[in-house]
Design a protein around this motif. Structure first.
Motif, PDB file in Angstrom:
ATOM      1  N   ASP A   6       0.828  -1.204   0.000  1.00  0.00           N
ATOM      2  CA  ASP A   6       0.000   0.000   0.000  1.00  0.00           C
ATOM      3  C   ASP A   6       0.861   1.252   0.000  1.00  0.00           C
ATOM      4  OD1 ASP A   6      -2.291  -1.413  -0.083  1.00  0.00           O
ATOM      5  OD2 ASP A   6      -2.729  -1.264   2.072  1.00  0.00           O
ATOM      6  N   GLN A   7       1.928   1.236   0.817  1.00  0.00           N
ATOM      7  CA  GLN A   7       2.768   2.416   0.929  1.00  0.00           C
ATOM      8  C   GLN A   7       3.471   2.711  -0.393  1.00  0.00           C
ATOM      9  OE1 GLN A   7       5.256   1.555   4.301  1.00  0.00           O
ATOM     10  NE2 GLN A   7       3.800   2.421   5.754  1.00  0.00           N
ATOM     11  N   SER A  10       0.828   3.892  -3.222  1.00  0.00           N
ATOM     12  CA  SER A  10       0.225   5.198  -2.993  1.00  0.00           C
ATOM     13  C   SER A  10       0.963   6.297  -3.731  1.00  0.00           C
ATOM     14  CB  SER A  10       0.191   5.506  -1.487  1.00  0.00           C
ATOM     15  OG  SER A  10      -0.579   4.557  -0.797  1.00  0.00           O
ATOM     16  N   TYR A  17      -2.125   8.430  -5.757  1.00  0.00           N
ATOM     17  CA  TYR A  17      -2.010   9.275  -4.567  1.00  0.00           C
ATOM     18  C   TYR A  17      -3.369   9.867  -4.197  1.00  0.00           C
ATOM     19  CZ  TYR A  17      -0.380  12.863  -1.359  1.00  0.00           C
ATOM     20  OH  TYR A  17      -0.196  13.639  -0.255  1.00  0.00           O
ATOM     21  N   ALA A  20      -5.352   7.273  -2.522  1.00  0.00           N
ATOM     22  CA  ALA A  20      -4.842   7.046  -1.161  1.00  0.00           C
ATOM     23  C   ALA A  20      -5.354   8.120  -0.214  1.00  0.00           C
ATOM     24  CB  ALA A  20      -3.318   7.026  -1.178  1.00  0.00           C
ATOM     25  N   ARG A  27      -8.086   3.691   5.946  1.00  0.00           N
ATOM     26  CA  ARG A  27      -6.737   3.238   6.318  1.00  0.00           C
ATOM     27  C   ARG A  27      -6.437   3.554   7.777  1.00  0.00           C
ATOM     28  NH1 ARG A  27      -2.260   4.178   1.612  1.00  0.00           N
ATOM     29  NH2 ARG A  27      -3.288   3.023  -0.049  1.00  0.00           N
TER      30      ARG A  27
END
Length: 350
Positions: A6-7, A10, A17, A20, A27
């Motif tokens: 996920d990081q 994103s 982005y 996210a 989240r």
């Protein structure tokens, strides 16, 4: 949920982005209390970071970086106020109490650093104990702490350099910012900015080379402190450790009692800030199980001894109740000049 995936995704594109940002509430709900395992922190963070860091630092480098990180403006700005307002001559004991507290905290940091020799520092330690949200808050606070403290130190460099060149006010080397409200004191300090940029480039070039530079600068700083200690014990009056300058003020080595000692310790603890940052070098230290504890704990002990001796020297140079200061440069020169005459001249702090 794969946190690492996920990081990374994103920031893969502008659309990713945006999605996210839209998914922040969800989240936050699912990951606020998510706790990483030590294996995830040790392996997956290293994998994401890229190349392996070179282990070139020994215990002497760690100790020098620890001493250099702690010995700084703190000793020059806290001793006067702690002695005058809180502890009196017992500010020496206050430094011992604060040093013991810093030592206990250093034990915790080194324990984590030895078990997880990675560069995450307190952020990583909290991520495997209290979860991502606590780690995020701590990381943000640490970022703010270092930005503000480094900016303050860099700005003070302009003041010292201006004084060295005989400039009455360092504001003459600064520029007033346009577009701010009338009467605002906001000024642009390009000299401080240049110092930060130069040191940042030097640090990014090589940690080993920057540690050598830090060692040289630290030795110069320690020479200044040793000079103050020698001058204080040679020219000071030991009676100043028990007798106030004004008869109306309380006397004795503990004029404000045990409460004053602990209040003073809370003030001077600021002088020990910096030892925690050394643990972020864990990935660059040879044999971290041995060198990290020796370096971090050794630096705290050395700094505590230096601070106590320096506080004793200052208190012998002038009675505690005559201190009017938060810095040492001009005041020490004045008190040394009057030491032979044993006059109670107030310290003029700048």
């Amino acid at each position: 949920m794969d946190v690492m995936k996920d990081q990374c995704s994103s920031f893969s594109s502008l659309g990713a982005y945006g999605r996210a940002v839209r998914d922040i509430p969800q989240r936050l709900q699912t990951r606020m209390w998510a706790v990483w395992t030590p294996n995830e922190e040790l392996d997956r963070i290293k994998e994401r970071s890229g190349g392996e860091m070179q282990r070139k630092l020994g215990w002497c480098d760690v100790m020098a970086l620890g001493v250099g990180g702690m010995v700084g403006a703190g000793i020059l700005v806290t001793t006067g106020s702690a002695a005058r307002l809180y502890a009196g001559p017992s500010v020496i004991v206050a430094y011992v109490v604060a040093g013991f507290s810093a030592l206990l905290s250093a034990f915790c940091y080194t324990e984590f650093a030895v078990d997880m020799p990675i560069a995450g520092g307190a952020f990583s330690y909290l991520q495997i104990t209290f979860g991502e949200f606590a780690a995020f808050l701590t990381g943000a606070n640490l970022m703010m702490e270092y930005v503000i403290s480094n900016a303050a130190v860099a700005r003070s460099f302009t003041c010292y350099l201006a004084a060295a060149f005989g400039v009455v006010s360092a504001d003459e080397w600064r520029f007033k910012a346009n577009g701010v409200s009338e009467g605002s004191s906001v000024q642009l300090d390009f000299l401080a900015l240049a110092i930060l940029i130069i040191l940042t480039i030097f640090l990014c070039y090589s940690t080993k080379d920057s540690s050598i530079f830090n060692m040289v600068v630290t030795l110069v700083h320690l020479a200044f402190i040793v000079f103050i200690i020698i001058a204080g014990f040679a020219k000071g009056n030991i009676s100043n450790l028990s007798q106030p300058g004004l008869p109306a003020d309380p006397g004795g080595f503990f004029p404000y009692g045990a409460k004053g000692v602990f209040n003073g310790a809370a003030i001077v603890y600021f002088s020990y800030i910096g030892y925690d940052a050394v643990t972020t070098l864990a990935e660059e230290v040879k044999d971290p199980e041995r060198n990290l504890p020796v370096g971090v704990l050794g630096s705290v002990i050395i700094v505590t001894i230096l601070y106590c001796l320096m506080a004793a020297a200052i208190c012998m140079l002038v009675p505690y109740d005559m201190v009017r200061a938060l810095s040492l440069s001009v005041s020490l020169c004045l008190s040394l000049a009057r030491a032979r005459e044993r006059t109670h001249m107030p310290l003029l702090w700048v």
